[in-house]
Write a protein that holds these residues in place. Structure first.
Motif, PDB file in Angstrom:
ATOM      1  N   ARG A  15      46.319  27.707  51.045  1.00 38.66           N
ATOM      2  CA  ARG A  15      45.089  28.512  51.075  1.00 38.66           C
ATOM      3  C   ARG A  15      45.221  29.638  52.099  1.00 38.66           C
ATOM      4  O   ARG A  15      44.833  30.774  51.840  1.00 38.66           O
ATOM      5  N   ALA A  16      45.784  29.319  53.252  1.00 44.53           N
ATOM      6  CA  ALA A  16      45.970  30.333  54.300  1.00 44.53           C
ATOM      7  C   ALA A  16      46.942  31.419  53.839  1.00 44.53           C
ATOM      8  O   ALA A  16      46.736  32.606  54.099  1.00 44.53           O
ATOM      9  N   ALA A  17      48.003  31.008  53.132  1.00 46.85           N
ATOM     10  CA  ALA A  17      48.980  31.982  52.639  1.00 46.85           C
ATOM     11  C   ALA A  17      48.353  32.916  51.604  1.00 46.85           C
ATOM     12  O   ALA A  17      48.601  34.126  51.605  1.00 46.85           O
ATOM     13  N   LEU A  18      47.537  32.355  50.719  1.00 50.04           N
ATOM     14  CA  LEU A  18      46.859  33.180  49.710  1.00 50.04           C
ATOM     15  C   LEU A  18      45.891  34.156  50.359  1.00 50.04           C
ATOM     16  O   LEU A  18      45.810  35.323  49.974  1.00 50.04           O
ATOM     17  N   MET A  19      45.146  33.703  51.368  1.00 51.88           N
ATOM     18  CA  MET A  19      44.211  34.571  52.069  1.00 51.88           C
ATOM     19  C   MET A  19      44.959  35.694  52.793  1.00 51.88           C
ATOM     20  O   MET A  19      44.540  36.853  52.759  1.00 51.88           O
ATOM     21  N   ALA A  20      46.087  35.364  53.408  1.00 47.66           N
ATOM     22  CA  ALA A  20      46.881  36.373  54.121  1.00 47.66           C
ATOM     23  C   ALA A  20      47.399  37.432  53.150  1.00 47.66           C
ATOM     24  O   ALA A  20      47.394  38.627  53.456  1.00 47.66           O
ATOM     25  N   ARG A  21      47.839  36.992  51.964  1.00 45.52           N
ATOM     26  CA  ARG A  21      48.333  37.949  50.970  1.00 45.52           C
ATOM     27  C   ARG A  21      47.210  38.844  50.484  1.00 45.52           C
ATOM     28  O   ARG A  21      47.387  40.048  50.319  1.00 45.52           O
ATOM     29  N   ARG A  22      46.029  38.276  50.248  1.00 44.45           N
ATOM     30  CA  ARG A  22      44.869  39.072  49.833  1.00 44.45           C
ATOM     31  C   ARG A  22      44.571  40.129  50.883  1.00 44.45           C
ATOM     32  O   ARG A  22      44.379  41.300  50.579  1.00 44.45           O
ATOM     33  N   LEU A  26      44.597  44.151  50.499  1.00 44.26           N
ATOM     34  CA  LEU A  26      43.405  44.939  50.812  1.00 44.26           C
ATOM     35  C   LEU A  26      43.760  46.072  51.762  1.00 44.26           C
ATOM     36  O   LEU A  26      43.386  47.223  51.550  1.00 44.26           O
ATOM     37  N   ALA A  27      44.479  45.728  52.827  1.00 45.81           N
ATOM     38  CA  ALA A  27      44.854  46.727  53.830  1.00 45.81           C
ATOM     39  C   ALA A  27      45.766  47.792  53.236  1.00 45.81           C
ATOM     40  O   ALA A  27      45.719  48.957  53.643  1.00 45.81           O
ATOM     41  N   ALA A  28      46.590  47.408  52.254  1.00 44.23           N
ATOM     42  CA  ALA A  28      47.500  48.372  51.623  1.00 44.23           C
ATOM     43  C   ALA A  28      46.723  49.438  50.857  1.00 44.23           C
ATOM     44  O   ALA A  28      47.166  50.568  50.744  1.00 44.23           O
ATOM     45  N   GLY A  29      45.530  49.090  50.366  1.00 46.28           N
ATOM     46  CA  GLY A  29      44.655  50.080  49.756  1.00 46.28           C
ATOM     47  C   GLY A  29      44.823  50.252  48.258  1.00 46.28           C
ATOM     48  O   GLY A  29      45.469  49.464  47.587  1.00 46.28           O
ATOM     49  N   CYS A  87      33.719  54.956  45.700  1.00 45.82           N
ATOM     50  CA  CYS A  87      33.287  53.709  46.345  1.00 45.82           C
ATOM     51  C   CYS A  87      33.309  52.543  45.361  1.00 45.82           C
ATOM     52  O   CYS A  87      33.704  51.429  45.713  1.00 45.82           O
ATOM     53  N   ALA A  88      32.915  52.816  44.112  1.00 43.33           N
ATOM     54  CA  ALA A  88      32.954  51.767  43.086  1.00 43.33           C
ATOM     55  C   ALA A  88      34.399  51.329  42.828  1.00 43.33           C
ATOM     56  O   ALA A  88      34.664  50.139  42.648  1.00 43.33           O
ATOM     57  N   ALA A  89      35.331  52.272  42.844  1.00 39.83           N
ATOM     58  CA  ALA A  89      36.748  51.932  42.649  1.00 39.83           C
ATOM     59  C   ALA A  89      37.244  51.070  43.804  1.00 39.83           C
ATOM     60  O   ALA A  89      37.953  50.080  43.597  1.00 39.83           O
ATOM     61  N   ALA A  90      36.869  51.427  45.024  1.00 38.20           N
ATOM     62  CA  ALA A  90      37.266  50.642  46.198  1.00 38.20           C
ATOM     63  C   ALA A  90      36.690  49.237  46.118  1.00 38.20           C
ATOM     64  O   ALA A  90      37.388  48.243  46.343  1.00 38.20           O
ATOM     65  N   GLU A  95      37.138  43.456  45.055  1.00 40.18           N
ATOM     66  CA  GLU A  95      36.573  42.301  44.348  1.00 40.18           C
ATOM     67  C   GLU A  95      37.623  41.643  43.460  1.00 40.18           C
ATOM     68  O   GLU A  95      37.674  40.421  43.352  1.00 40.18           O
ATOM     69  N   ALA A  96      38.498  42.427  42.854  1.00 37.82           N
ATOM     70  CA  ALA A  96      39.558  41.859  42.018  1.00 37.82           C
ATOM     71  C   ALA A  96      40.502  40.991  42.857  1.00 37.82           C
ATOM     72  O   ALA A  96      40.941  39.926  42.407  1.00 37.82           O
ATOM     73  N   LEU A  97      40.793  41.430  44.080  1.00 38.29           N
ATOM     74  CA  LEU A  97      41.667  40.640  44.954  1.00 38.29           C
ATOM     75  C   LEU A  97      40.998  39.336  45.368  1.00 38.29           C
ATOM     76  O   LEU A  97      41.632  38.281  45.378  1.00 38.29           O
ATOM     77  N   PHE A  98      39.703  39.400  45.708  1.00 37.18           N
ATOM     78  CA  PHE A  98      38.980  38.179  46.074  1.00 37.18           C
ATOM     79  C   PHE A  98      38.880  37.228  44.878  1.00 37.18           C
ATOM     80  O   PHE A  98      39.021  36.014  45.030  1.00 37.18           O
ATOM     81  N   ALA A  99      38.658  37.781  43.681  1.00 35.04           N
ATOM     82  CA  ALA A  99      38.563  36.939  42.479  1.00 35.04           C
ATOM     83  C   ALA A  99      39.904  36.252  42.207  1.00 35.04           C
ATOM     84  O   ALA A  99      39.946  35.073  41.846  1.00 35.04           O
ATOM     85  N   ARG A 100      41.004  36.974  42.392  1.00 29.03           N
ATOM     86  CA  ARG A 100      42.334  36.370  42.189  1.00 29.03           C
ATOM     87  C   ARG A 100      42.560  35.253  43.201  1.00 29.03           C
ATOM     88  O   ARG A 100      43.045  34.177  42.854  1.00 29.03           O
TER      89      ARG A 100
END
Length: 128
Positions: A15-22, A26-29, A87-90, A95-100
């Motif tokens: 779980r921690a590894a998945l959160m770190a990857r997310r 996110l930071a990569a943009g 902003c909607a694209a961001a 949201e797609a990353l959190f859903a994954r």
């Protein structure tokens, strides 16, 4: 040592590894109109402030919103409608990353062996 790893411990680690990857993604943009823009909690807050201000006092039609890309250059986003789209694209990207992450964590929770847990990565495609 691996021999001391429990199923619960493996799930916690995964779980921690998945959160770190997310968070890394996110930071990569995200890309918008040929440029790449970073995301962060601070930038998300700034977007929210600008969107709220826009609702309270509409900017003049000729006003052009700008946002800093990953290279540190402020790029023209466009008028208020274009900025809402940006902003909607961001938001959609985040949201797609959190859903994954949520979907992968469900697979982690359902896994019945340490090996099955460890086989789940960000690139895992669910069977179904």
């Amino acid at each position: 040592p691996r021999s001391l790893l429990t199923l619960g411990g493996a799930k916690t680690t995964q779980r921690a590894a998945l959160m770190a990857r997310r968070d890394q993604l996110l930071a990569a943009g995200f890309d918008w109109n040929g440029h790449h823009y970073p995301l962060s909690p601070e930038l998300s807050g700034d977007m929210l402030i600008q969107l709220t201000a826009m609702q309270m006092l509409a900017p003049p039609p000729e006003y052009v919103y700008q946002w800093k890309d990953t290279g540190g250059v402020y790029r023209n986003i466009g008028n208020a409608e274009a900025f809402k789209g940006f902003c909607a694209a961001a938001l959609g990207y985040g949201e797609a990353l959190f859903a994954r992450e949520r979907m992968l964590q469900e697979l982690v929770e359902a896994a019945e062996t340490i090996e099955a847990v460890e086989a789940i990565t960000w690139e895992t495609v669910p069977q179904g």
